[in-house]
Write a protein that holds these residues in place. Sequence first.
Motif, short mmCIF file in Angstrom:
data_model
loop_
_atom_site.label_atom_id
_atom_site.label_comp_id
_atom_site.label_asym_id
_atom_site.label_seq_id
_atom_site.Cartn_x
_atom_site.Cartn_y
_atom_site.Cartn_z
N LYS A 163 9.58 6.08 -3.26
CA LYS A 163 9.73 7.47 -3.68
C LYS A 163 11.17 7.78 -4.06
O LYS A 163 11.43 8.48 -5.04
CB LYS A 163 9.28 8.41 -2.55
CG LYS A 163 9.38 9.89 -2.95
CD LYS A 163 8.68 10.81 -1.99
CE LYS A 163 8.76 12.25 -2.48
NZ LYS A 163 7.99 13.18 -1.64
N ALA A 164 12.12 7.23 -3.30
CA ALA A 164 13.54 7.43 -3.63
C ALA A 164 13.85 6.86 -5.01
O ALA A 164 14.56 7.48 -5.81
CB ALA A 164 14.42 6.77 -2.58
N ARG A 168 0.84 -1.21 0.00
CA ARG A 168 0.00 0.00 0.00
C ARG A 168 0.87 1.26 0.00
O ARG A 168 0.61 2.21 -0.74
CB ARG A 168 -0.92 0.00 1.22
CG ARG A 168 -1.98 -1.09 1.21
CD ARG A 168 -2.92 -0.96 2.42
NE ARG A 168 -3.74 -2.17 2.52
CZ ARG A 168 -3.56 -3.14 3.42
NH1 ARG A 168 -2.60 -3.00 4.33
NH2 ARG A 168 -4.33 -4.20 3.44
N GLY A 169 1.91 1.26 0.85
CA GLY A 169 2.79 2.42 0.91
C GLY A 169 3.51 2.66 -0.40
O GLY A 169 3.62 3.80 -0.87
N ALA A 170 4.01 1.59 -1.01
CA ALA A 170 4.70 1.71 -2.30
C ALA A 170 3.77 2.30 -3.36
O ALA A 170 4.17 3.16 -4.16
CB ALA A 170 5.23 0.35 -2.74
N PHE A 189 15.79 14.17 0.47
CA PHE A 189 14.45 14.69 0.20
C PHE A 189 13.60 14.67 1.46
O PHE A 189 13.94 14.02 2.45
CB PHE A 189 13.78 13.88 -0.93
CG PHE A 189 13.58 12.41 -0.65
CD1 PHE A 189 12.37 11.93 -0.21
CD2 PHE A 189 14.62 11.50 -0.85
CE1 PHE A 189 12.18 10.57 0.04
CE2 PHE A 189 14.45 10.14 -0.62
CZ PHE A 189 13.22 9.68 -0.16
N ASP A 190 12.49 15.38 1.40
CA ASP A 190 11.55 15.43 2.52
C ASP A 190 10.55 14.30 2.41
O ASP A 190 10.01 14.02 1.34
CB ASP A 190 10.82 16.78 2.53
CG ASP A 190 11.73 17.94 2.89
OD1 ASP A 190 12.66 17.73 3.70
OD2 ASP A 190 11.55 19.04 2.33
N ALA A 206 3.30 10.04 -7.92
CA ALA A 206 4.13 10.41 -9.07
C ALA A 206 3.37 10.33 -10.39
O ALA A 206 3.97 10.48 -11.47
CB ALA A 206 5.36 9.52 -9.13
N GLY A 207 2.06 10.07 -10.30
CA GLY A 207 1.27 9.97 -11.53
C GLY A 207 1.55 8.71 -12.31
O GLY A 207 1.26 8.63 -13.52
N GLY A 208 2.11 7.71 -11.64
CA GLY A 208 2.39 6.44 -12.30
C GLY A 208 3.56 6.47 -13.25
O GLY A 208 3.74 5.55 -14.05
#
Length: 415
Positions: free
Chosen positions: A318-319, A51-53, A347-348, A60-62
């Motif tokens: 996200k990274a 779910r987090g991934a 990054f934040d 990121a809009g896929g």
Amino acid sequence: MRLHRRSLLALALATGLTAPSLALAQDDTIKIGLLATFEGPFTVLGEDGERGAMVAVEEAGGTAGGKKIEIVKGSSDASPDSAVRAARKLVEQDGVKVLVGPLSGDEGIAVKDYAKTKPDVTFINGTSAAQDTTFRDPAENFFRFSTDGAQWMAGLGTYAFNDKGYKNVAVVAEDYSFPYTQVFGFMAEFCKAGGKVPSKSWVPIGNKDFSSVIAALPDDVDAIYVALGGADAVNFLTQYQQAGGSAPLIGGSITVDQTVLTSQGKTRDVLVGTPAAGPTADTNDSPAWLAFVEAYKKQPNAFPSPSLFAHGYYVNMKAAILGLNEVKGDVSDGGANLRAALSKLSFDTPTGKVSLDKNRNAIADIYLTEVVEGPDGNLLNKLVKVVPQVNQTLGIDEAEFKALGAVSRDNPSCP
């Protein structure tokens, strides 16, 4: 839906696509492997990691680097062999050049070792938090933007000794590298403050009967430090409550995670008031965390608050996306430019800034918490204190920290 090479060839013949146009269609997609525990006692943890991934992918809009992200899933059961089998399939059969995962401690060390045999593939951690996934004998192509289990304990040992008044604490933990790392992190502070740990009980993953463990706990301890996850945590807490256990608890990070706090039954009676620490706090009221919670809740079957597994997979995915954006999705150089970008990435996140050290391990904020009952009756980890930008040596000089030795059943010790 994923199309294999033969299917693509058939599609090309049927539609009149030329080889160059077919190659272009493939070039418009970037495969990212997602390796998590979708089997075994940690299944619920792996599902929340996914779910987090997916929150990161959707945020990121896929797309990453201008290319459409294609997630290819690999399933493990928390054992090192299953994690390597899944990683090998993702890399050698599915052809992923970027892999996010795995979830559990021993899995991370095993996948790190496998990564050394595939230097043209970039491996980015899921939530595996064993210390030596990155600290000793690291792989140059393995990155961890989530912190390790010892880092997660920052502040807890001192809090337990000074604020809760616990001087003697027994340990119950699973018998593998991640709980060794958690116990190490807790005891590093607790023992330094003057605390004693007269008893450690190590149990295998998937243990169902804790009666002998509970019976062997010393009567004269002030509290029990518990580092169990998933079904193991629920089984222990239920049986401890049924046995009339009265000693207060100190929580390892995954013992008080939402994957356990949302379980049904009387475990809640044992958990309320339990201090713990980790990479997240449910009552964090920062705008970034609240926005992440809202995005997370849109995922199917989400918990009331994201687990640390959802958080870790989100941060690492996200990274991966940010790194791919830097290189415009081009990994044709064996991922060298991608890894260079990741090494410098800062990054934040929903829980503050993250950056990497020389071993490609995260430096990030850690949250000291205590379990409370929320206004809707759900159990939550209430934020007590933020410990800022904890590094992998817990602020200790690296040479001095290494001299403490590798984490194990017996290290550290303060009987």
